[in-house]
Design a protein around this motif. Sequence first.
Motif, short mmCIF file in Angstrom:
data_model
loop_
_atom_site.label_atom_id
_atom_site.label_comp_id
_atom_site.label_asym_id
_atom_site.label_seq_id
_atom_site.Cartn_x
_atom_site.Cartn_y
_atom_site.Cartn_z
N GLU A 8 -8.94 0.85 6.28
CA GLU A 8 -10.29 0.43 6.25
C GLU A 8 -10.75 -0.14 7.69
O GLU A 8 -11.98 0.01 8.01
CB GLU A 8 -10.92 -0.50 5.30
CG GLU A 8 -10.61 -0.05 3.63
CD GLU A 8 -11.67 1.16 3.41
OE1 GLU A 8 -12.73 1.41 3.74
OE2 GLU A 8 -11.03 2.19 2.78
N TYR A 40 -5.33 0.39 -7.56
CA TYR A 40 -4.21 1.15 -6.71
C TYR A 40 -2.97 1.35 -7.08
O TYR A 40 -2.30 2.28 -7.06
CB TYR A 40 -4.38 0.49 -5.22
CG TYR A 40 -3.52 1.30 -4.28
CD1 TYR A 40 -3.60 2.40 -3.63
CD2 TYR A 40 -2.29 0.48 -4.07
CE1 TYR A 40 -2.75 3.09 -2.98
CE2 TYR A 40 -1.34 1.18 -2.81
CZ TYR A 40 -1.65 2.17 -2.52
OH TYR A 40 -0.83 3.07 -1.66
N VAL A 95 -12.17 -6.82 3.49
CA VAL A 95 -11.67 -5.59 2.88
C VAL A 95 -11.21 -6.19 1.43
O VAL A 95 -10.38 -6.91 1.31
CB VAL A 95 -10.72 -4.87 3.52
CG1 VAL A 95 -10.30 -3.73 2.29
CG2 VAL A 95 -11.03 -4.41 4.72
N ASP A 150 -9.91 -12.13 6.47
CA ASP A 150 -9.44 -12.17 5.29
C ASP A 150 -9.80 -13.64 4.65
O ASP A 150 -9.47 -13.89 3.85
CB ASP A 150 -8.09 -11.84 4.79
CG ASP A 150 -7.01 -12.92 5.49
OD1 ASP A 150 -7.61 -13.88 6.23
OD2 ASP A 150 -5.97 -12.71 5.27
N GLU A 174 -9.14 -5.71 -1.72
CA GLU A 174 -8.01 -4.87 -1.94
C GLU A 174 -8.30 -4.43 -3.24
O GLU A 174 -8.83 -4.82 -4.12
CB GLU A 174 -6.62 -5.52 -1.94
CG GLU A 174 -6.15 -6.02 -0.70
CD GLU A 174 -5.02 -6.63 -0.42
OE1 GLU A 174 -3.86 -5.74 -0.80
OE2 GLU A 174 -4.94 -7.74 -0.21
N GLU A 175 -7.96 -2.80 -3.18
CA GLU A 175 -8.40 -2.10 -4.72
C GLU A 175 -7.37 -2.47 -5.48
O GLU A 175 -6.03 -2.44 -5.41
CB GLU A 175 -7.94 -0.53 -4.27
CG GLU A 175 -8.19 0.39 -5.36
CD GLU A 175 -9.63 0.29 -6.21
OE1 GLU A 175 -9.66 -0.30 -7.16
OE2 GLU A 175 -10.53 0.68 -5.41
N ASP A 197 -7.32 -0.36 1.14
CA ASP A 197 -6.20 -0.52 1.79
C ASP A 197 -6.79 -1.19 3.33
O ASP A 197 -7.46 -0.51 3.87
CB ASP A 197 -5.16 0.15 2.42
CG ASP A 197 -4.01 -0.21 3.31
OD1 ASP A 197 -3.10 -0.88 2.65
OD2 ASP A 197 -4.12 0.15 4.56
N PRO A 198 -6.59 -2.60 3.58
CA PRO A 198 -7.16 -3.29 4.78
C PRO A 198 -7.00 -2.44 6.18
O PRO A 198 -7.93 -2.29 6.79
CB PRO A 198 -6.36 -4.60 4.89
CG PRO A 198 -6.10 -4.92 3.36
CD PRO A 198 -5.71 -3.59 2.93
N HIS A 223 -14.67 -6.27 -8.83
CA HIS A 223 -15.29 -5.90 -7.60
C HIS A 223 -16.59 -6.32 -7.09
O HIS A 223 -16.89 -6.74 -6.07
CB HIS A 223 -15.21 -4.26 -7.29
CG HIS A 223 -13.86 -3.71 -7.14
ND1 HIS A 223 -13.45 -2.55 -7.42
CD2 HIS A 223 -12.65 -4.60 -6.73
CE1 HIS A 223 -12.08 -2.30 -7.17
NE2 HIS A 223 -11.62 -3.44 -6.75
N VAL A 227 -0.54 -5.73 8.49
CA VAL A 227 -1.93 -5.13 8.47
C VAL A 227 -2.23 -5.28 10.12
O VAL A 227 -2.80 -4.00 10.65
CB VAL A 227 -3.07 -5.75 7.90
CG1 VAL A 227 -4.57 -5.40 8.53
CG2 VAL A 227 -3.18 -5.74 6.62
#
Length: 150
Positions: free
Chosen positions: A100, A46, A40, A12, A42-43, A96-97, A63, A129
């Motif tokens: 993914e 979401y 990753v 991250d 994060e969406e 989602d980490p 994004h 995570v």
Amino acid sequence: MMELKRILWPTDFSKNAEEALPYVTALSEKFGSEVHVLYVIEELAYHEPWYGDFDSAHIEKIHQWEKKKAKERLDQICESYLKGCPLYVRHIAIGDPAKEILKLVDEQGMDMVVMSTHGRKGHFSYGSVADKVMRNSPVPVVTVPIGQRK
């Protein structure tokens, strides 16, 4: 003899995640493994739209900006820290980490995941995570404790 052809290092971009790098490089050099580096995003959409619907064009713009910055940072990390590795592959995902990470393990046929016990948001000795990945991974997961070495 155990074979480690592909090692996944999820990051991250935090100092905590970076603490796993010496283990990633040592394993890669010892076994001649590919290193797959995953970031990753994060969406954003979401979450429930409590205050109205999200503007999808605005989220897509965010994004795209984050993907651009992530690619730059991954390039920098790979060039600076993974030069001794035979091959490194960069991946960027949105979602989602933990999901993914597990998805990439399956899709790319990873042999091992090496990650820190918690990342940027970690306030406890074990992050959510890392916990989800450890509990659900079909391959061995090496977790590197943060701040334990002197």
